[in-house]
Design a protein around this motif. Structure first.
Motif, PDB file in Angstrom:
ATOM      1  N   ALA A   1       0.865  -1.185   0.000  1.00  5.07           N
ATOM      2  CA  ALA A   1       0.000   0.000   0.000  1.00  5.07           C
ATOM      3  C   ALA A   1       0.897   1.230   0.000  1.00  5.07           C
ATOM      4  N   PRO A   2       1.681   1.400  -1.089  1.00  4.44           N
ATOM      5  CA  PRO A   2       2.703   2.453  -1.095  1.00  4.44           C
ATOM      6  C   PRO A   2       2.149   3.862  -0.982  1.00  4.44           C
ATOM      7  N   GLY A   3       0.892   4.058  -1.386  1.00  3.47           N
ATOM      8  CA  GLY A   3       0.306   5.388  -1.305  1.00  3.47           C
ATOM      9  C   GLY A   3       0.198   5.936   0.106  1.00  3.47           C
ATOM     10  N   ARG A   4       0.197   5.044   1.109  1.00  6.76           N
ATOM     11  CA  ARG A   4       0.174   5.501   2.509  1.00  6.76           C
ATOM     12  C   ARG A   4       1.380   4.933   3.266  1.00  6.76           C
ATOM     13  N   ARG A   5       2.454   4.667   2.526  1.00 10.34           N
ATOM     14  CA  ARG A   5       3.698   4.138   3.097  1.00 10.34           C
ATOM     15  C   ARG A   5       3.445   2.834   3.865  1.00 10.34           C
ATOM     16  N   ASN A   6       2.514   2.041   3.350  1.00  8.08           N
ATOM     17  CA  ASN A   6       2.192   0.720   3.897  1.00  8.08           C
ATOM     18  C   ASN A   6       1.665   0.760   5.326  1.00  8.08           C
ATOM     19  N   ALA A   7       1.047   1.872   5.709  1.00  8.96           N
ATOM     20  CA  ALA A   7       0.403   1.945   7.016  1.00  8.96           C
ATOM     21  C   ALA A   7      -0.719   0.917   7.082  1.00  8.96           C
ATOM     22  N   LEU A   8      -0.873   0.283   8.237  1.00  9.87           N
ATOM     23  CA  LEU A   8      -1.812  -0.824   8.396  1.00  9.87           C
ATOM     24  C   LEU A   8      -3.234  -0.335   8.692  1.00  9.87           C
ATOM     25  N   THR A   9      -4.126  -0.557   7.751  1.00 15.02           N
ATOM     26  CA  THR A   9      -5.545  -0.419   8.040  1.00 15.02           C
ATOM     27  C   THR A   9      -6.017  -1.711   8.701  1.00 15.02           C
ATOM     28  N   LEU A  10      -7.276  -1.713   9.153  1.00 11.92           N
ATOM     29  CA  LEU A  10      -7.825  -2.920   9.750  1.00 11.92           C
ATOM     30  C   LEU A  10      -7.816  -4.068   8.744  1.00 11.92           C
ATOM     31  N   ASP A  11      -8.272  -3.794   7.517  1.00 11.24           N
ATOM     32  CA  ASP A  11      -8.315  -4.842   6.497  1.00 11.24           C
ATOM     33  C   ASP A  11      -6.925  -5.359   6.149  1.00 11.24           C
ATOM     34  N   MET A  12      -5.954  -4.443   6.069  1.00 13.10           N
ATOM     35  CA  MET A  12      -4.598  -4.854   5.708  1.00 13.10           C
ATOM     36  C   MET A  12      -3.970  -5.675   6.824  1.00 13.10           C
ATOM     37  N   ALA A  13      -4.198  -5.276   8.079  1.00 15.32           N
ATOM     38  CA  ALA A  13      -3.666  -6.050   9.209  1.00 15.32           C
ATOM     39  C   ALA A  13      -4.266  -7.449   9.235  1.00 15.32           C
ATOM     40  N   ARG A  14      -5.569  -7.517   8.959  1.00 20.29           N
ATOM     41  CA  ARG A  14      -6.230  -8.827   8.929  1.00 20.29           C
ATOM     42  C   ARG A  14      -5.656  -9.679   7.787  1.00 20.29           C
ATOM     43  N   GLU A  15      -5.444  -9.041   6.641  1.00 23.26           N
ATOM     44  CA  GLU A  15      -4.886  -9.758   5.492  1.00 23.26           C
ATOM     45  C   GLU A  15      -3.467 -10.239   5.790  1.00 23.26           C
ATOM     46  N   LEU A  16      -2.680  -9.412   6.457  1.00 22.76           N
ATOM     47  CA  LEU A  16      -1.322  -9.812   6.809  1.00 22.76           C
ATOM     48  C   LEU A  16      -1.343 -11.043   7.706  1.00 22.76           C
ATOM     49  N   GLY A  17      -2.220 -11.041   8.698  1.00 20.49           N
ATOM     50  CA  GLY A  17      -2.336 -12.208   9.571  1.00 20.49           C
ATOM     51  C   GLY A  17      -2.716 -13.459   8.802  1.00 20.49           C
TER      52      GLY A  17
ATOM     53  N   PHE B   1       1.438  -8.663  13.742  1.00 17.15           N
ATOM     54  CA  PHE B   1       2.873  -8.850  13.954  1.00 17.15           C
ATOM     55  C   PHE B   1       3.169  -9.932  14.985  1.00 17.15           C
ATOM     56  N   TYR B   2       2.210 -10.232  15.864  1.00 16.62           N
ATOM     57  CA  TYR B   2       2.399 -11.366  16.774  1.00 16.62           C
ATOM     58  C   TYR B   2       2.482 -12.674  15.979  1.00 16.62           C
ATOM     59  N   ARG B   3       1.604 -12.831  14.999  1.00 20.60           N
ATOM     60  CA  ARG B   3       1.655 -14.033  14.154  1.00 20.60           C
ATOM     61  C   ARG B   3       2.971 -14.119  13.394  1.00 20.60           C
ATOM     62  N   LEU B   4       3.444 -12.983  12.899  1.00 21.31           N
ATOM     63  CA  LEU B   4       4.719 -12.986  12.185  1.00 21.31           C
ATOM     64  C   LEU B   4       5.840 -13.437  13.121  1.00 21.31           C
ATOM     65  N   GLY B   5       5.820 -12.937  14.353  1.00 21.17           N
ATOM     66  CA  GLY B   5       6.866 -13.275  15.301  1.00 21.17           C
ATOM     67  C   GLY B   5       6.808 -14.701  15.803  1.00 21.17           C
ATOM     68  N   ARG B   6       5.657 -15.362  15.631  1.00 22.43           N
ATOM     69  CA  ARG B   6       5.519 -16.763  16.041  1.00 22.43           C
ATOM     70  C   ARG B   6       5.533 -17.709  14.840  1.00 22.43           C
ATOM     71  N   LEU B   7       5.857 -17.176  13.668  1.00 22.71           N
ATOM     72  CA  LEU B   7       5.922 -18.006  12.465  1.00 22.71           C
ATOM     73  C   LEU B   7       6.931 -19.133  12.667  1.00 22.71           C
ATOM     74  N   GLY B   8       6.631 -20.297  12.113  1.00 17.66           N
ATOM     75  CA  GLY B   8       7.435 -21.479  12.366  1.00 17.66           C
ATOM     76  C   GLY B   8       8.724 -21.581  11.592  1.00 17.66           C
ATOM     77  N   VAL B   9       9.082 -20.535  10.844  1.00 18.08           N
ATOM     78  CA  VAL B   9      10.340 -20.518  10.092  1.00 18.08           C
ATOM     79  C   VAL B   9      11.080 -19.220  10.404  1.00 18.08           C
ATOM     80  N   PRO B  10      12.386 -19.147  10.132  1.00 15.83           N
ATOM     81  CA  PRO B  10      13.108 -17.889  10.348  1.00 15.83           C
ATOM     82  C   PRO B  10      12.503 -16.761   9.507  1.00 15.83           C
ATOM     83  N   VAL B  11      12.413 -15.578  10.105  1.00 20.48           N
ATOM     84  CA  VAL B  11      11.825 -14.421   9.434  1.00 20.48           C
ATOM     85  C   VAL B  11      12.875 -13.313   9.341  1.00 20.48           C
ATOM     86  N   ILE B  12      13.085 -12.825   8.124  1.00 20.61           N
ATOM     87  CA  ILE B  12      14.012 -11.714   7.885  1.00 20.61           C
ATOM     88  C   ILE B  12      13.216 -10.506   7.448  1.00 20.61           C
ATOM     89  N   ALA B  13      13.409  -9.371   8.113  1.00 22.02           N
ATOM     90  CA  ALA B  13      12.764  -8.122   7.702  1.00 22.02           C
ATOM     91  C   ALA B  13      13.707  -7.351   6.796  1.00 22.02           C
TER      92      ALA B  13
END
Length: 248
Positions: A21-37, A93-105
C-alpha cells in the motif's frame, strides 16, 4: 472486493511477504492487518516454506497503524468492536513473530510505530543505510502497544530500548547496525537481495528448518506467554492514551 494489499510469493522454499500500500507508506488499516495475519497463517501452513522475508513496496517498510484506525478506536476504546479491531493489528505482527520458520525483515524507508513492532517481530533485520526507524508513540500522544517495550528490549537491550521508546530517538541504518537492531546495513537497492540471500541460507529441508526455529523460539524467547502478557500490560494504557488524545 478490495484489492489485496499484502502479496505473497514462494520460491525455492522462501516466502516473500510484501506490504503493498505504497500510497500511505504501507500503514496498516484494519483490512490490511487482517490480510497480513491471514497471509502469515498461509505461510505457516505451507510445508514447502523454510524461511520468510517481510518487506514493503514503494520504498518504505511500514508507517505504523493507519491514523483513521487509531482515531476510530479512540472514540470509545472500551467498545468491544474497537477493542477487537486494535487486537487485529497486534495479532498481525504477533503471528509474524511466532511463524514457524526464520523471518528476515527487509527494511527500507520509514518504519514507524506498529511498523517498528513488525520489524522487531522478525528474527533478523536487514536495514537500508537511509532507513528511518522511529517508535514515535509518545510524539503523537500514544502509549506503546503490542508488546513493543518487550520486543525493543530484546533487540536493543535496556538502554537502547529506553532511547527508542522513552526518548523517541530515531535510528538510521548505520545506527541500527551499531546498536544491534540490524544484522546488516546495506545500500537501499541491495536490501531485498541481501535479505533473500539470508533466507536462502536456511536449511534446505523445510522440516529441519522448522524444528530448529521451534527450538530457537522456546529457548531464546520472547516466549508466547511473555509476549501475550506484555501486550495485555500495554493495552490498557494505550487505550487510555487513545481516548485522552481524542478528547483534547
Amino acid at each position: 472486493m478490495t484489492a489485496a494489499e499484502v502479496g505473497l510469493e514462494v520460491t525455492d522454499g522462501v516466502a516473500v511477504i510484501t506490504l503493498d500500500a505504497p500510497g500511505r507508506r504501507n500503514a496498516l488499516t484494519l483490512d490490511m492487518a487482517r490480510e497480513l495475519g491471514e497471509v502469515v497463517a498461509r505461510v505457516d501452513a505451507d510445508p514447502r516454506v523454510r524461511a520468510a522475508v517481510v518487506r514493503g513496496n514503494g520504498g518504505h517498510f511500514c508507517a505504523g497503524a493507519h491514523r483513521a484506525l487509531l482515531d476510530d478506536v479512540a472514540q470509545d476504546p472500551a467498545d468491544p468492536r474497537r477493542y477487537a479491531d486494535l487486537g487485529v493489528v497486534y495479532d498481525s505482527f504477533y503471528r509474524l513473530g511466532r511463524l514457524g520458520v526464520p523471518v528476515i525483515a527487509a527494511v527500507r524507508g520509514a518504519a514507524v510505530g506498529a511498523g517498528v513492532n513488525l520489524l522487531l517481530a522478525a528474527d533478523v533485520r536487514v536495514v537500508a543505510e537511509r532507513a528511518r526507524i522511529l517508535a514515535g508513540f509518545g510524539a503523537i500522544g500514544l502509549h506503546p502497544g503490542g508488546g513493543h517495550l518487550l520486543l525493543a528490549a530484546a533487540a536493543l537491550g535496556r538502554s537502547g530500548a529506553a532511547a527508542l521508546t522513552l526518548l523517541g530517538q530515531e535510528l538510521d541504518g548505520p545506527a541500527a547496525l551499531r546498536t544491534g537492531l540490524a544484522w546488516a546495513c546495506v545500500a537501499d537497492d541491495e536490501v531485498d537481495a541481501h535479505a533473500l540471500a539470508l533466507a536462502a541460507a536456511a536449511p534446505a529441508d523445510p522440516e529441519l528448518s522448522r524444528r530448529i526455529t521451534a527450538s530457537f523460539r522456546r529457548s531464546i524467547g520472547p516466549s508466547a506467554v511473555e509476549w501475550e502478557q506484555a501486550m495485555e500490560a500495554e493495552r490498557a494504557s494505550q487505550m487510555w492514551s487513545l481516548r485522552r488524545r481524542a478528547q483534547r
